[in-house]
Design an enzyme around this catalytic site. Structure first.
Site, PDB file in Angstrom:
ATOM      1  N   SER A 130       0.832  -1.202   0.000  1.00 40.82           N
ATOM      2  CA  SER A 130       0.000   0.000   0.000  1.00 40.82           C
ATOM      3  C   SER A 130       0.872   1.260   0.000  1.00 40.82           C
ATOM      4  O   SER A 130       1.739   1.392  -0.842  1.00 40.82           O
ATOM      5  CB  SER A 130      -0.944  -0.060   1.201  1.00 40.82           C
ATOM      6  OG  SER A 130      -2.127   0.602   0.893  1.00 40.82           O
ATOM      7  N   TRP A 165      -9.800   0.405  -5.306  1.00 41.83           N
ATOM      8  CA  TRP A 165      -9.231   1.717  -4.976  1.00 41.83           C
ATOM      9  C   TRP A 165      -7.800   1.848  -5.520  1.00 41.83           C
ATOM     10  O   TRP A 165      -7.366   2.914  -5.931  1.00 41.83           O
ATOM     11  CB  TRP A 165      -9.254   1.865  -3.450  1.00 41.83           C
ATOM     12  CG  TRP A 165      -8.914   3.224  -2.928  1.00 41.83           C
ATOM     13  CD1 TRP A 165      -7.895   3.533  -2.067  1.00 41.83           C
ATOM     14  CD2 TRP A 165      -9.604   4.457  -3.173  1.00 41.83           C
ATOM     15  NE1 TRP A 165      -7.903   4.867  -1.777  1.00 41.83           N
ATOM     16  CE2 TRP A 165      -8.943   5.456  -2.446  1.00 41.83           C
ATOM     17  CE3 TRP A 165     -10.714   4.797  -3.945  1.00 41.83           C
ATOM     18  CZ2 TRP A 165      -9.343   6.794  -2.456  1.00 41.83           C
ATOM     19  CZ3 TRP A 165     -11.111   6.139  -3.964  1.00 41.83           C
ATOM     20  CH2 TRP A 165     -10.432   7.111  -3.226  1.00 41.83           C
ATOM     21  N   LYS A 185       4.251   2.010  -2.346  1.00 43.08           N
ATOM     22  CA  LYS A 185       4.686   3.196  -3.092  1.00 43.08           C
ATOM     23  C   LYS A 185       6.124   3.514  -2.666  1.00 43.08           C
ATOM     24  O   LYS A 185       6.995   3.816  -3.483  1.00 43.08           O
ATOM     25  CB  LYS A 185       3.786   4.406  -2.774  1.00 43.08           C
ATOM     26  CG  LYS A 185       2.270   4.170  -2.845  1.00 43.08           C
ATOM     27  CD  LYS A 185       1.482   5.433  -2.512  1.00 43.08           C
ATOM     28  CE  LYS A 185       0.071   5.222  -1.972  1.00 43.08           C
ATOM     29  NZ  LYS A 185      -0.898   4.507  -2.720  1.00 43.08           N
ATOM     30  N   HIS A 244      -7.710  -5.820   0.070  1.00 46.76           N
ATOM     31  CA  HIS A 244      -6.447  -5.078   0.194  1.00 46.76           C
ATOM     32  C   HIS A 244      -5.667  -5.546   1.428  1.00 46.76           C
ATOM     33  O   HIS A 244      -6.065  -5.257   2.555  1.00 46.76           O
ATOM     34  CB  HIS A 244      -6.836  -3.601   0.342  1.00 46.76           C
ATOM     35  CG  HIS A 244      -5.690  -2.654   0.387  1.00 46.76           C
ATOM     36  ND1 HIS A 244      -4.834  -2.448  -0.671  1.00 46.76           N
ATOM     37  CD2 HIS A 244      -5.250  -1.825   1.379  1.00 46.76           C
ATOM     38  CE1 HIS A 244      -3.934  -1.536  -0.352  1.00 46.76           C
ATOM     39  NE2 HIS A 244      -4.174  -1.148   0.897  1.00 46.76           N
TER      40      HIS A 244
HETATM   41  C1  GCU Z   1      -5.401   4.859   1.560  1.00 58.13           C
HETATM   42  C2  GCU Z   1      -4.777   5.607   0.392  1.00 58.13           C
HETATM   43  C3  GCU Z   1      -3.948   4.681  -0.486  1.00 58.13           C
HETATM   44  C4  GCU Z   1      -2.958   3.920   0.351  1.00 58.13           C
HETATM   45  C5  GCU Z   1      -3.649   3.234   1.504  1.00 58.13           C
HETATM   46  C6  GCU Z   1      -2.707   2.590   2.530  1.00 58.13           C
HETATM   47  O1  GCU Z   1      -6.358   3.969   1.104  1.00 58.13           O
HETATM   48  O2  GCU Z   1      -5.817   6.222  -0.313  1.00 58.13           O
HETATM   49  O3  GCU Z   1      -3.263   5.427  -1.472  1.00 58.13           O
HETATM   50  O4  GCU Z   1      -2.255   2.995  -0.442  1.00 58.13           O
HETATM   51  O5  GCU Z   1      -4.385   4.192   2.254  1.00 58.13           O
HETATM   52  O6  GCU Z   1      -1.542   2.841   2.551  1.00 58.13           O
HETATM   53  O7  GCU Z   1      -3.222   1.856   3.350  1.00 58.13           O
END
Ligand code: GCU
Length: 429
Positions: free
Chosen positions: A269, A360, A273, A410
């Site tokens: 998540s 998402w 990144k 997720h």
């Molecule tokens: C939120 C956010 C995402 C991210 C995620 C996480 O959903 O919008 O971009 O990847 O949090 O890190 O849990």
């Protein structure tokens, strides 16, 4: 339009999270494939001067240009000259996990000064290893104590996302979260397969909220430069956390029991990144794994599906630099897109993973990014993903660019790890 729905704050995003401290904003979100408008991606193999890159020998020039563009327009520049001093081992357990592991805790300094920012690195190596071991390195979300049930791993020290309920002390709350993320980190399985695992809590480097930088590395660096005015190109949180991964690798590289040429960086998540940006910047990482990294990670920014640039910059303005906000309403003008981030890993191995219900994060946008990056892998003599069609569920595809889409929601799960271990066997063995 029925295909578009408005995401009111966190409603309907499938992503309710403790980090949501925004007032609700009405931002259009699309989760219908047929409603994705056409888009044109920037060409990875054309230099800004217009010159085409046609040989492997020309790639490093374009690579440098892309790193600079991502620094300038997305993640921000990591300041030059940050200290890279050696850390110190605070504890070694030779019989951890019932004798299966050698476990160390190492404090890695990220800043100087009277109250340095310290990354508490937790390292497990297989006890039986007779040669330097390949490693997985990844940041965790809630503290080292949450990735294991071992009672003697200290609780996270500073900020954590979940506030204790009333009547519960901070330490009681943290103690009750011991092992809560153990499923995402199957340590024994990783060790059994001959790999080590190193992890650290991302909040050690910087708390994850808008003003969190003041308590973290960015605050510590700013404090050493009185009078410095923030610039739009300055680094955001993802750059800070990615720097923490670079520093963790500095430290792991000093240990002769670790094969420093075989360290995979992994993240889920927002930390996916982060792993991608770390692996793109720092060529010492031999393998980069981005689990459901979504917007700002592997997913194509120009694809109007799931989270958008406007949405992420609104909810998490502190993750990216100031200039990235300029693209909130004109993403087509961003000089890069995320397939170029994936391409920066080439010719090293990269693995992108999605989950079916994780709309998402835009699973198809994550896949297409790997496919688009494949032209650089092929230029450098590696294989890429074969075409734009997504593979079936729960099947791993690709040899240098790996991909799977798992059924379910997720999360980083033991199923994902099985695919990563197989992929690592091919690249790190
Ligand atoms: C939120 C956010 C995402 C991210 C995620 C996480 O959903 O919008 O971009 O990847 O949090 O890190 O849990």
């Amino acid at each position: 339009m029925s295909s578009l729905r408005t995401c009111l704050g966190w409603l309907g995003c499938g992503c309710l999270s403790a980090w949501a401290v925004q007032s609700p904003v009405a931002i259009p979100i699309n989760e219908v494939e047929s409603a994705v408008p056409p888009y044109t991606l920037p060409d990875t193999l054309t230099l800004q001067s217009g010159q085409r890159v046609t040989t492997a020998a020309q790639w490093p020039r374009r690579r440098d240009e892309l790193v600079r563009l991502f620094e300038e327009h997305v993640y921000g520049r990591i300041p030059a000259g940050l200290p890279r001093e050696r850390g110190w081992v605070v504890e070694t357990r030779t019989h951890a996990l019932g004798g299966k592991a050698i476990r160390q805790r190492i404090q890695v300094p990220l800043s100087k000064g009277p109250r340095p920012i310290l990354l508490d690195l937790l390292v497990y190596r297989p006890a039986q290893a007779t040669r330097p071991v390949p490693m997985f390195l990844g940041l965790n979300f809630d503290g080292n104590h949450t990735i294991t049930h071992e009672a003697d791993v200290p609780l996270a020290r500073g900020w954590v996302a979940n506030r204790p309920r009333s009547g519960v002390t901070r330490n009681e709350a943290r103690e009750s979260s011991r092992g809560s993320d153990a499923e995402a980190w199957p340590i024994e399985r990783i060790l059994e397969r001959g790999y080590g695992l190193a992890t650290a809590y991302y909040g050690d480097a910087e708390p994850d909220f808008d003003e969190g930088w003041k308590q973290g590395l960015r605050g510590a660096v700013a404090a050493r430069k009185p009078g410095h005015r923030a610039q739009p190109g300055d680094w955001g949180g993802i750059a800070v956390w990615s720097w923490a991964l670079t520093r963790a690798l500095d430290q792991l590289s000093l240990d002769p029991a670790i094969d420093r040429h075989k360290v995979a960086v992994i993240g889920h998540s927002r930390l996916g990144k982060t792993a991608l940006w770390a692996g793109a910047r720092d060529p010492r990482f031999a393998l980069v794994i981005a689990n459901e990294s979504g917007e700002g990670g592997a997913a194509l920014a120009r694809r109007f599906y799931g989270e958008t640039t406007l949405r992420i910059n609104t909810s998490f303005p502190h993750w990216f630099n100031g200039r990235f906000k300029d693209y909130n309403h004109r993403i087509g003008d961003l000089p890069v897109d995320q397939h170029e981030l994936v391409a920066l890993v080439a010719p090293r191995a990269v693995y992108i993973a999605s989950a079916e219900e994780d709309r998402w994060a835009d699973p198809r946008g994550e896949y297409l990014s790997g496919w688009q990056a494949s032209e650089v892998y092929r230029l450098l003599g590696q294989d890429g993903l074969p075409g734009p069609d997504m593979p079936a569920l729960n099947v791993s595809v690709g040899s240098s660019v790996g991909y799977h889409i798992r059924s379910g929601a997720h999360a980083l799960t033991p199923v994902d790890w099985e695919f990563y271990l197989q992929f690592a066997d091919r690249h790190l063995r």
